[in-house]
Design a protein around this motif. Structure first.
Motif, short mmCIF file in Angstrom:
data_model
loop_
_atom_site.label_atom_id
_atom_site.label_comp_id
_atom_site.label_asym_id
_atom_site.label_seq_id
_atom_site.Cartn_x
_atom_site.Cartn_y
_atom_site.Cartn_z
N THR A 22 40.41 43.64 43.21
CA THR A 22 40.41 43.98 41.78
C THR A 22 39.01 43.93 41.16
O THR A 22 38.84 44.36 40.04
N ARG A 23 38.04 43.40 41.88
CA ARG A 23 36.68 43.29 41.35
C ARG A 23 35.72 43.98 42.30
O ARG A 23 35.44 43.47 43.39
N SER A 26 32.75 41.97 43.69
CA SER A 26 32.97 40.93 44.70
C SER A 26 32.57 41.44 46.09
O SER A 26 32.12 40.66 46.93
N THR A 82 27.50 45.54 34.63
CA THR A 82 28.81 44.91 34.51
C THR A 82 28.69 43.55 33.83
O THR A 82 29.47 43.22 32.92
#
Length: 186
Positions: A22-23, A26, A82
């Protein structure tokens, strides 16, 4: 000893990071940590305690490591953007247009020898343009420009053409005049 290879190589005793679906950043953090710890990982893989046979050893080539370093370097501006957009201390609406322009410039301005990085930056550039043009920019660009013009950090607006700059400030002057007239009538 918990991290003998890291201590011998005088590396930080960080654990490896796994990415989360989801990131997106990462995955970048995972790659950064791998590159930081790569000498210790290689040393550990070469140790007889870890390796049972030559067939057990799976290593990356120098080209793979170089590609990883180049990918990290290419994606760092996106990570910085981000983090900047997720700050709570600063208003973000005024940052969107200049940040978008800066990201696009970074993705096309750097020349690389690697076709992998060229392809990556082209994909990021096209994706940014598509998302911004389809979802944000067309419907709200005047609001974004106005927010940037009112923010002292961006009021020079070097990311805009002269025409867009003049249009933005003309619109601001007209809105201020209308607002002033309305307040005088009340």
């Amino acid at each position: 000893m918990k991290f003998p290879a890291q201590k011998i190589l005088k590396l930080p005793t960080h654990k490896l990071v796994t990415d989360g679906v989801t990131r997106w950043n990462s995955t970048l953090e995972m790659l950064e940590r791998f590159l930081e710890q790569q000498p210790a990982i290689s040393a550990a893989l070469l140790s007889p305690e870890v390796r049972r046979s030559d067939g057990d050893l799976c290593t990356l080539t120098e080209a793979d490591i170089t590609d990883g370093e180049d990918i990290v370097k290419a994606l760092k501006p996106l990570k910085a953007a981000t983090l900047l957009m997720s700050e709570e201390k600063s208003p973000t609406l005024s940052i969107i247009a200049p940040l978008y322009a800066q990201l696009l410039e970074k993705m096309i301005s750097v020349s690389h020898d690697s076709s992998l990085i060229k392809d990556l930056e082209t994909a990021v550039y096209n994706n940014l343009k598509s998302i911004f043009m389809n979802y944000v920019y067309v419907a709200r660009k005047d609001k974004l420009y106005t927010a940037s013009a009112l923010d002292p950090r961006f009021k020079a607006m070097p990311f805009l053409s002269k025409e867009a700059y003049n249009n933005t400030f003309c619109q601001l002057v007209m809105e201020a005049a209308v607002w002033r007239t309305c307040t005088q009538l009340l």
